[in-house]
Write an enzyme that holds these catalytic residues in place. Structure first.
Site, PDB file in Angstrom:
ATOM      1  N   GLU A  59      49.433  42.198  40.948  1.00  0.00           N
ATOM      2  CA  GLU A  59      49.379  43.813  40.947  1.00  0.00           C
ATOM      3  C   GLU A  59      50.341  44.453  41.874  1.00  0.00           C
ATOM      4  O   GLU A  59      50.691  45.394  41.745  1.00  0.00           O
ATOM      5  CB  GLU A  59      47.918  44.134  40.987  1.00  0.00           C
ATOM      6  CG  GLU A  59      47.209  43.592  39.614  1.00  0.00           C
ATOM      7  CD  GLU A  59      46.590  42.079  39.995  1.00  0.00           C
ATOM      8  OE1 GLU A  59      46.973  41.797  41.055  1.00  0.00           O
ATOM      9  OE2 GLU A  59      46.343  41.583  38.944  1.00  0.00           O
ATOM     10  N   HIS A  62      35.563  44.338  35.877  1.00  0.00           N
ATOM     11  CA  HIS A  62      36.179  44.949  34.861  1.00  0.00           C
ATOM     12  C   HIS A  62      35.592  46.217  34.259  1.00  0.00           C
ATOM     13  O   HIS A  62      35.915  46.255  33.097  1.00  0.00           O
ATOM     14  CB  HIS A  62      36.047  43.826  33.687  1.00  0.00           C
ATOM     15  CG  HIS A  62      36.693  42.484  34.181  1.00  0.00           C
ATOM     16  ND1 HIS A  62      36.823  41.642  35.190  1.00  0.00           N
ATOM     17  CD2 HIS A  62      37.849  42.037  33.186  1.00  0.00           C
ATOM     18  CE1 HIS A  62      37.585  40.815  35.164  1.00  0.00           C
ATOM     19  NE2 HIS A  62      38.098  40.795  33.889  1.00  0.00           N
TER      20      HIS A  62
HETATM   21  C1  LIG Z   1      43.609  40.353  40.681  1.00  0.00           C
HETATM   22  C2  LIG Z   1      43.548  39.903  39.451  1.00  0.00           C
HETATM   23  N1  LIG Z   1      44.391  40.284  38.591  1.00  0.00           N
HETATM   24  C3  LIG Z   1      44.015  40.139  37.065  1.00  0.00           C
HETATM   25  C4  LIG Z   1      43.014  39.461  36.658  1.00  0.00           C
HETATM   26  C5  LIG Z   1      42.793  39.109  35.243  1.00  0.00           C
HETATM   27  N2  LIG Z   1      42.915  37.791  34.857  1.00  0.00           N
HETATM   28  C6  LIG Z   1      41.718  36.828  35.044  1.00  0.00           C
HETATM   29  S1  LIG Z   1      42.154  35.508  35.093  1.00  0.00           S
HETATM   30  C7  LIG Z   1      43.926  35.631  34.952  1.00  0.00           C
HETATM   31  C8  LIG Z   1      44.892  34.433  34.925  1.00  0.00           C
HETATM   32  C9  LIG Z   1      44.472  33.424  35.871  1.00  0.00           C
HETATM   33  O1  LIG Z   1      45.307  32.540  35.918  1.00  0.00           O
HETATM   34  P1  LIG Z   1      45.171  31.276  36.860  1.00  0.00           P
HETATM   35  O2  LIG Z   1      45.080  31.637  38.196  1.00  0.00           O
HETATM   36  O3  LIG Z   1      46.098  30.142  36.512  1.00  0.00           O
HETATM   37  O4  LIG Z   1      43.648  30.668  36.719  1.00  0.00           O
HETATM   38  P2  LIG Z   1      43.211  30.064  35.229  1.00  0.00           P
HETATM   39  O5  LIG Z   1      42.570  31.239  34.486  1.00  0.00           O
HETATM   40  O6  LIG Z   1      44.367  29.315  34.683  1.00  0.00           O
HETATM   41  O7  LIG Z   1      42.156  29.110  35.717  1.00  0.00           O
HETATM   42  C10 LIG Z   1      44.133  37.131  34.710  1.00  0.00           C
HETATM   43  C11 LIG Z   1      45.431  37.770  34.872  1.00  0.00           C
HETATM   44  C12 LIG Z   1      42.088  39.234  37.601  1.00  0.00           C
HETATM   45  N3  LIG Z   1      40.866  38.554  37.199  1.00  0.00           N
HETATM   46  N4  LIG Z   1      42.073  39.490  38.954  1.00  0.00           N
END
Ligand SMILES: Cc1ncc(C[n+]2csc(CCOP(=O)(O)OP(=O)(O)O)c2C)c(N)n1
Ligand SMILES: [Mg+2]
Lengths: 324, 367
Positions: free
Chosen positions: A62, A131
């Site tokens: 972000e 959230h």
């Molecule tokens: C700081 C933050 N930004 C956005 C989100 C929304 N979000 C939740 S999971 C995710 C993707 C995460 O991807 P990754 O790190 O590859 O983990 P995975 O879900 O694939 O295990 C996002 C964008 C969040 N939880 N925290």
């Protein structure tokens, strides 16, 4: 062409689409806003129409999203970025507070940052931690940022267009719990809802209720059960700079004020409105100001969320208390 | 010398560490064979398989609970069982786990009761309170924010001259957050007792790994920060165990942090709120299905007469019963309303005492 009946998601989508057609300098980016159309589908199909050059997924960061938007904005683009959820605004707070909000002042007007950050906001959808946050206090407390928070599809379109055309950074809060809850006729033609102007949703003489975002509809539910009271309902629409004349005029008329705020109570917009009335309309008051807000605690997980967010019961109690 | 694993499998040379391939065959490469520790017996592998089956079933149950309205949004571990079991087996009970949110399996194996996990995902903070002898930080929903805590914990362990280790989990998407880079950098500078496990499941919601970074691997990023990094087949239980064990032993000896990129795949949707069909080619999923970490272990064990369908059925029947009991227990956990106030500070402030009283009075009137 007949005006469509849209919900807030569709109204924001329409505003983005029409404004991008009008203004080629607009760019949309953020997490999952491209092919996925955003986790709430607010940017749905925009990438199909405008291509990956104008609507694109950013890497997951972000601070990066905000920082890049600042650079692009200083270079003549109009970034309209999405932060996926309110709670992750904190990850871009650094860039927004240290730079977006200050660049005009710091450069004595040489550089400005006309960007919009769209923030799905507030609780009521039983989501995970971070959230369901109400960040209006944080953002409104940052000099240099404007903060708007529509509660209807009509205002969502009009305020977003105003935000995009504003020369300064605007935080555009979208009430998640109302995203698909209400449909309203939204004009296809170009219009703006000016920043800084509240909306008197209902006129009345007994009492003023001020609310914004996801709380407006809760207040309307309560008002419907109190036909014996003449309640004036003000949808604040802009948190900062808020509509001082509208607030004062209403309180001077009714002499009673109830403020409903989803964010934690202390130091929030509600405190500011109460202070304003104490400073400038104290002698109009016939009863103490009542405030309904979330308690000053961390937003609880979904099982306890309904205890935390101000509800119709509390709103009604506050109205009754103000009527004594 | 096992630590040679990091130079033998240099990600910049395009190497990925694998011991068992997707057909359940053990590598005949002498370098790999030399790295396999004595404790990795067939019995060890069979026991690991049983744990993985249990976590797979518990994960499936969580999905079902969400679908039937008994749980909130849930992030499935399907496809990532070997990464989690391999790491958990390499950890000791006294080590600390610092998870993200897709870690049902490793958290459970590290000692967090499955019941706690369900209570958490049902939306009650009390689920994050494991038994006192389990050292697991609560789930971090904010992507990328927890890795620095593992660095701090590992620094503390080192300062106290302890041999404990902090192991942190995060996704491929998380490596785009600034905090990841600060964590890696500080880990290089302070050489903490820390191990970084990146579960590269190829997706961050709808965004593919290739959009997150131009680096060919995530593992190679470690080199820029002066710490070892290795890419491991995350669907290979043994490879995961060997690599993490090596990294953990290094950290225990006070030699600093390691980054392990577990190259795996998210077989399911991002969470129960997501629909991957919107953005992911189903053909890609089909390509990964044969690489399923469960299947290759079945093949390995079957070839040694240690796995059969009857054995699987018996396990499934037993685990189903166990999981049903866990579901019952977690559903019976009540949310204590005052809890939403009582952990804000060590001692409630006068102002919060007032709000708490108002709140409890309101609940009484409303009920
Ligand atoms: C700081 C933050 N930004 C956005 C989100 C929304 N979000 C939740 S999971 C995710 C993707 C995460 O991807 P990754 O790190 O590859 O983990 P995975 O879900 O694939 O295990 C996002 C964008 C969040 N939880 N925290
Ligand atoms: Mg991922």
């Amino acid at each position: 062409m007949e005006n469509p009946k849209l919900n807030i998601v569709e109204a924001v989508n329409l505003a983005l689409k029409q404004e991008m057609e009008r203004d080629p300098s607009i760019l949309i980016f953020g997490e999952d806003v491209g092919k996925d159309g955003g986790v709430f589908r607010v940017t749905d199909k925009l990438q199909d129409q405008f291509g990956e050059g104008r609507v694109f997924d950013s890497p997951l960061g972000e601070s990066g999203i905000a920082g890049m938007a600042i650079g692009l904005a200083m270079y003549g683009f109009k970034p309209v970025v999405e932060v996926q959820f309110d709670g992750f605004y904190q990850q871009m707070l650094d860039q927004m507070l240290q730079h977006a909000a200050r660049m005009r002042n710091r450069s004595r007007g040489r550089y400005s940052v006309p960007m919009v950050v769209r923030v799905p906001s507030g609780g009521g959808i039983k989501a995970l931690e971070h959230h369901s946050e109400s960040i209006e206090t944080y953002v409104a407390h940052t000099p240099g940022l404007k903060v708007v928070y529509p509660s209807t599809p009509y205002d969502a379109k009009g305020l977003l267009l105003a935000a995009i055309r504003d020369p300064d950074p605007v935080i555009f809060m979208e009430p998640k719990r109302l995203y698909r809850a209400i449909k309203q006729e939204v004009p296809l033609e170009d219009y703006i809802v000016p920043i800084g102007v509240a909306n008197v949703l209902q006129e009345g003489t007994d009492l003023t209720v001020i609310a914004w975002g996801g709380m407006v509809r809760e207040v309307q539910k309560v008002i419907a059960t109190l036909p014996h009271l003449s309640i004036e309902l003000i949808d604040l629409r802009t948190i900062s700079p808020f509509d001082e004349p509208a607030i004062l005029a209403s309180v001077q008329k009714t002499g009673r004020l109830v403020i409903i705020q989803e964010a934690p109570k202390m130091f929030g917009p509600g405190s500011e409105i109460a202070a304003l009335v104490a400073e400038k309309a104290l002698y109009s008051l016939k009863a103490p100001i009542q405030r309904v807000a979330a308690p000053d605690i961390t937003v609880p997980y979904l099982k306890a969320e309904h205890w935390y967010i101000p509800d119709v019961f509390q709103i009604e109690q506050a109205i009754q208390a103000a009527m004594v | 010398m096992t630590q040679d694993i990091f130079s033998q499998f240099n990600p910049l040379e395009g190497k990925r560490f694998q011991v068992m391939d997707e057909n359940g065959n053990i590598s005949t490469d002498p370098t790999v064979a030399a790295l396999r520790p004595a404790e990795v017996t067939d019995d060890f592998i069979k026991q690991a398989y049983e744990k993985m089956l249990f976590m797979k079933m518990a994960d499936q149950k969580a999905n079902n609970l969400q679908r039937t309205g008994r749980m909130g949004t849930y992030a499935s571990i399907r496809g990532q069982e070997a990464t989690q079991a391999g790491t958990a087996l390499a950890m000791q009970r006294t080590d600390w786990l610092v998870p993200a949110f897709r870690e049902l399996g490793v958290m459970w194996m590290h000692g967090v009761p499955m019941e706690n996990m369900y209570v958490y995902w049902m939306g009650n903070e009390i689920g994050s309170l494991p038994p006192p002898d389990v050292n697991c930080i609560p789930i971090s929903i904010a992507v990328g924010s927890q890795m620095l805590h593992a660095v701090g914990l590992g620094m503390g362990m080192k300062k106290k001259k302890e041999t404990k280790v902090a192991v942190t989990f995060f996704g491929d998407g998380a490596t785009s957050e600034g905090d990841f880079h600060e964590a890696m950098n500080c880990a290089g500078v302070f050489q903490p007792n820390t191990v970084f496990i990146c579960q590269n499941n190829q997706w961050a919601i709808s965004v593919p790994r290739s959009y997150q970074t131009k680096s060919v691997t995530i593992a190679q990023k470690a080199q820029a920060y002066g710490i070892p990094g290795i890419q491991v087949d995350g669907n290979d239980l043994i490879a995961m165990y060997v690599a993490t064990k090596t990294a953990i032993d290094r950290a225990r000896r006070g030699e600093g942090a390691t980054l392990i990129e577990a190259y795996t795949y998210r077989l399911g949707d991002h969470t129960t709120s997501d629909d991957a069909k919107k953005y992911r080619d189903p053909a890609e999923v089909e390509l990964w299905k044969p690489k399923d970490p469960m299947i290759r272990l079945q093949k390995y064990l079957a070839a040694r007469n240690l796995w059969s369908q009857a054995y699987e059925d018996e396990l499934v029947a037993r685990y189903e019963k166990e999981i049903d009991v866990i579901v019952e227990k977690s559903q019976s956990v009540q949310y204590n309303p005052a809890d939403i106030f009582d952990y804000t500070y060590a001692q409630l402030t006068p102002h919060l005492i007032e709000q708490r009283t108002e709140f409890l009075t309101r609940l009484e009137i409303q009920s």
